[in-house]
Design a protein around this motif. Structure first.
Motif, PDB file in Angstrom:
ATOM      1  N   SER A  50       0.726  -1.081   0.027  1.00  0.00           N
ATOM      2  CA  SER A  50      -0.039   0.019   0.165  1.00  0.00           C
ATOM      3  C   SER A  50       0.895   1.305   0.025  1.00  0.00           C
ATOM      4  N   LEU A  51       1.876   1.000   0.753  1.00  0.00           N
ATOM      5  CA  LEU A  51       3.023   2.342   0.634  1.00  0.00           C
ATOM      6  C   LEU A  51       3.362   2.898  -0.671  1.00  0.00           C
ATOM      7  N   VAL A  52       3.975   1.552  -1.544  1.00  0.00           N
ATOM      8  CA  VAL A  52       4.177   1.889  -2.742  1.00  0.00           C
ATOM      9  C   VAL A  52       3.217   2.483  -3.533  1.00  0.00           C
ATOM     10  N   ASN A  53       2.132   1.865  -3.455  1.00  0.00           N
ATOM     11  CA  ASN A  53       0.914   2.461  -4.224  1.00  0.00           C
ATOM     12  C   ASN A  53       0.564   3.867  -3.713  1.00  0.00           C
ATOM     13  N   LEU A  54       0.599   4.231  -2.459  1.00  0.00           N
ATOM     14  CA  LEU A  54       0.236   5.776  -2.026  1.00  0.00           C
ATOM     15  C   LEU A  54       1.662   6.711  -2.617  1.00  0.00           C
ATOM     16  N   VAL A  55       2.796   6.270  -2.431  1.00  0.00           N
ATOM     17  CA  VAL A  55       3.892   6.902  -2.970  1.00  0.00           C
ATOM     18  C   VAL A  55       3.821   7.162  -4.491  1.00  0.00           C
ATOM     19  N   ALA A  56       3.414   6.136  -5.187  1.00  0.00           N
ATOM     20  CA  ALA A  56       3.316   6.365  -6.513  1.00  0.00           C
ATOM     21  C   ALA A  56       2.079   7.640  -7.001  1.00  0.00           C
ATOM     22  N   MET A  57       1.002   7.337  -6.279  1.00  0.00           N
ATOM     23  CA  MET A  57       0.036   8.212  -6.389  1.00  0.00           C
ATOM     24  C   MET A  57       0.339   9.782  -5.989  1.00  0.00           C
ATOM     25  N   VAL A  58       1.203   9.987  -4.853  1.00  0.00           N
ATOM     26  CA  VAL A  58       1.372  11.211  -4.682  1.00  0.00           C
ATOM     27  C   VAL A  58       2.651  11.578  -5.580  1.00  0.00           C
ATOM     28  N   ALA A  59       3.378  11.124  -5.971  1.00  0.00           N
ATOM     29  CA  ALA A  59       4.419  11.401  -6.949  1.00  0.00           C
ATOM     30  C   ALA A  59       3.864  11.681  -8.313  1.00  0.00           C
ATOM     31  N   VAL A  60       3.036  10.899  -8.878  1.00  0.00           N
ATOM     32  CA  VAL A  60       2.209  11.244 -10.194  1.00  0.00           C
ATOM     33  C   VAL A  60       1.288  12.672  -9.690  1.00  0.00           C
ATOM     34  N   GLY A  61       0.632  12.542  -8.780  1.00  0.00           N
ATOM     35  CA  GLY A  61      -0.349  13.981  -8.613  1.00  0.00           C
ATOM     36  C   GLY A  61       0.627  15.166  -8.607  1.00  0.00           C
ATOM     37  N   LEU A  62       1.661  15.175  -7.757  1.00  0.00           N
ATOM     38  CA  LEU A  62       2.504  16.247  -7.797  1.00  0.00           C
ATOM     39  C   LEU A  62       3.275  16.513  -9.111  1.00  0.00           C
ATOM     40  N   GLY A  63       3.761  15.382  -9.665  1.00  0.00           N
ATOM     41  CA  GLY A  63       4.252  15.475 -10.996  1.00  0.00           C
ATOM     42  C   GLY A  63       3.578  15.899 -12.114  1.00  0.00           C
ATOM     43  N   VAL A  64       2.140  15.608 -12.242  1.00  0.00           N
ATOM     44  CA  VAL A  64       1.079  16.231 -13.309  1.00  0.00           C
ATOM     45  C   VAL A  64       0.791  17.704 -12.942  1.00  0.00           C
ATOM     46  N   SER A  65       0.768  17.994 -11.837  1.00  0.00           N
ATOM     47  CA  SER A  65       0.553  19.192 -11.177  1.00  0.00           C
ATOM     48  C   SER A  65       1.737  20.185 -11.842  1.00  0.00           C
ATOM     49  N   ALA A  66       3.109  19.912 -11.552  1.00  0.00           N
ATOM     50  CA  ALA A  66       4.175  20.514 -11.914  1.00  0.00           C
ATOM     51  C   ALA A  66       4.286  20.654 -13.319  1.00  0.00           C
ATOM     52  N   ALA A  67       3.737  19.717 -14.232  1.00  0.00           N
ATOM     53  CA  ALA A  67       4.088  19.787 -15.634  1.00  0.00           C
ATOM     54  C   ALA A  67       2.848  20.630 -16.261  1.00  0.00           C
ATOM     55  N   THR A  68       1.785  20.723 -15.854  1.00  0.00           N
ATOM     56  CA  THR A  68       0.636  21.569 -16.069  1.00  0.00           C
ATOM     57  C   THR A  68       0.892  22.779 -15.632  1.00  0.00           C
ATOM     58  N   GLY A  69       1.879  23.036 -14.733  1.00  0.00           N
ATOM     59  CA  GLY A  69       1.941  24.522 -14.258  1.00  0.00           C
ATOM     60  C   GLY A  69       0.880  24.793 -13.143  1.00  0.00           C
ATOM     61  N   MET A  70       0.176  23.998 -12.673  1.00  0.00           N
ATOM     62  CA  MET A  70      -0.752  24.161 -11.441  1.00  0.00           C
ATOM     63  C   MET A  70       0.016  23.951 -10.090  1.00  0.00           C
ATOM     64  N   LEU A  71       1.090  23.437 -10.090  1.00  0.00           N
ATOM     65  CA  LEU A  71       1.678  23.353  -8.717  1.00  0.00           C
ATOM     66  C   LEU A  71       1.919  24.577  -8.165  1.00  0.00           C
ATOM     67  N   SER A  72       2.379  25.798  -8.683  1.00  0.00           N
ATOM     68  CA  SER A  72       2.550  26.750  -8.237  1.00  0.00           C
ATOM     69  C   SER A  72       1.280  27.711  -7.847  1.00  0.00           C
ATOM     70  N   ASP A  73       0.107  27.359  -8.330  1.00  0.00           N
ATOM     71  CA  ASP A  73      -1.139  27.993  -8.159  1.00  0.00           C
ATOM     72  C   ASP A  73      -1.957  27.174  -6.811  1.00  0.00           C
ATOM     73  N   LEU A  74      -1.412  26.153  -6.536  1.00  0.00           N
ATOM     74  CA  LEU A  74      -2.044  25.392  -5.186  1.00  0.00           C
ATOM     75  C   LEU A  74      -1.713  26.163  -4.028  1.00  0.00           C
ATOM     76  N   PRO A  75      -2.461  25.839  -3.130  1.00  0.00           N
ATOM     77  CA  PRO A  75      -2.407  26.573  -1.792  1.00  0.00           C
ATOM     78  C   PRO A  75      -0.929  26.217  -1.281  1.00  0.00           C
ATOM     79  N   PRO A  76      -0.235  27.218  -0.423  1.00  0.00           N
ATOM     80  CA  PRO A  76       1.225  27.202  -0.034  1.00  0.00           C
ATOM     81  C   PRO A  76       1.615  25.944   0.482  1.00  0.00           C
ATOM     82  N   GLY A  77       0.885  25.282   1.292  1.00  0.00           N
ATOM     83  CA  GLY A  77       1.096  23.902   2.055  1.00  0.00           C
ATOM     84  C   GLY A  77       0.968  22.800   1.302  1.00  0.00           C
ATOM     85  N   THR A  78       0.407  22.838   0.113  1.00  0.00           N
ATOM     86  CA  THR A  78      -0.147  21.651  -0.547  1.00  0.00           C
ATOM     87  C   THR A  78       0.860  20.502  -0.823  1.00  0.00           C
TER      88      THR A  78
END
Length: 394
Positions: A230-258
């Motif tokens: 489950s940890l491997v799955n969770l880390v994969a989800m977090v990494a993909v979520g942050l990676g896609v957000s960064a790739a689409t330029g949305m990461l900087s628009d998210l709340p500061p602590g996201t």
């Protein structure tokens, strides 16, 4: 020398059980397919704000007239505009007609084919007003430095007097994704642990395993093995979520602590999994048939569901008293606190207190779950009541 052997043997037994769970369940086709599908869904959710936002390209605006240069400076400062300056108002109007630009401003008129949106209209009007003031000041004989000083105004300082809700839909969406991931990544492995215990008990495999393993090794290995998967799955989800957000330029628009909240979600999950996972193994040992497992799992499922629903309500008022209490009291804090951290500034003492209380609850759950498993796993027949299991000899 022989006195030193038991400890490595105990650890080896624990790791053998954990390794078996990882091979059987983690490398199964069902888990791999589920991981791929889940990661794709998380990536799609992370990209959703960009997709529903439509084309984020610059607005094509035409300018003409005496204030064109000043207005271009204002629009450049605002950002988000592709500006073309025309020699006359007629040329700007024709550009709109030809759909070369979406709108044009010339000599006090805003040209468009079928109107512009409220947001664009507001921004163009604000730029026109500021450009007009700048031009008037220049005509009055002020230097560029004096004009800049006259137009520089200290921005408003925002002071919140009451506990408020989420500042915008993106904040709500971010918190919602985190709460969903936490809920699903606790619910699924918890059920797997209980069902695995019941399966081994009903098939009498556990009796064979306990001839060479201690009960705590068997339960601990199962929890650790499924926890690693489950940890491997969770880390994969977090990494993909942050990676896609960064790739689409949305990461900087998210709340500061996201970003930090998303990473810390792994830590919160580990503590929560230790709590729910060992309890699931303990209560699973109370029954001998799979059809009875649902009844003993109901309290755990209900507490997870209430935690998730509470986190959803928390999204509307992350700084309210209700949100503070929910994010401090275990087991609800397991989902509520990382969700709250993603959308609001949470005091460090509250984060520390929440983590400490959840860890204490996890320690108590470890002790209770281990005792239940130890005293009930070899009991066959009808469902064993919790009170009866605790009274049984170890």
């Amino acid at each position: 020398m022989s006195a030193a052997n038991p400890e490595p043997s105990r650890l080896r037994g624990l790791l053998l059980v954990a390794g078996r769970e990882i091979r059987v369940r983690g490398l199964s086709k069902a888990n791999i397919v589920s991981l791929i599908v889940t990661v794709v869904i998380v990536g799609a959710l992370a990209a959703l704000p960009t997709l529903i936002g439509g084309d984020d390209g610059d607005e094509k605006i035409g300018l003409a007239g005496a204030n064109a240069a000043a207005m271009q400076a204002q629009l450049d400062a605002m950002g988000g505009f592709d500006i073309t300056v025309y020699g006359t108002a007629a040329e700007a109007e024709q550009a709109v007609e030809d759909e070369t630009v979406e709108a044009a401003v010339a000599d006090g008129s805003l040209y468009s084919r079928d109107g512009v949106g409220n947001e664009l209209e507001t921004r163009l009007d604000a730029a026109w007003q500021a450009a007009g003031v700048q031009t008037n000041l220049a005509n009055a004989g002020l230097s560029d430095q004096e004009i800049a000083g006259a137009l520089t105004v200290k921005p408003l300082e925002f002071v919140t007097l009451e506990s408020g809700g989420v500042t915008g839909p993106l904040d709500y969406f971010t918190g919602l994704v985190i709460s969903i991931i936490m809920f699903m990544m606790l619910m699924t492995p918890v059920q797997y642990i209980a069902m695995g215990v019941v399966e081994e008990k009903s098939s009498r495999i556990v009796e064979i395993l306990l001839t060479s393993l201690k009960p705590w090794q068997l339960l601990g290995g199962k929890v650790i093995g499924l926890g690693v998967i489950s940890l491997v799955n969770l880390v994969a989800m977090v990494a993909v979520g942050l990676g896609v957000s960064a790739a689409t330029g949305m990461l900087s628009d998210l709340p500061p602590g996201t970003a930090s909240a998303a990473v810390s979600t792994v830590g919160w999950w580990l503590i929560a999994f230790a709590l729910f996972g060992t309890l699931a193994g303990g209560v699973g040992s109370l029954v001998s048939r799979q059809e009875e497992s649902g009844s003993v799992l109901t309290p755990l499922i209900m507490s997870l569901t209430v935690s998730y629903i509470g986190a959803i309500f928390l999204l509307n008022a992350p700084t309210s008293t209700f949100a503070e209490i929910l994010s401090l009291v275990p087991p609800f804090s397991a989902i509520a606190m990382p969700t709250r951290m993603a959308i609001a500034d949470v005091p460090a003492w509250q984060i520390g207190l929440s983590a400490g209380l959840l860890a204490l609850a996890a320690a108590g759950a470890l002790a209770l779950g281990a005792q239940l498993y130890k005293r009930s796993v070899l009991f066959t027949g009808s469902r064993l009541k919790l009170s009866e299991a605790l009274r049984r000899a170890a």
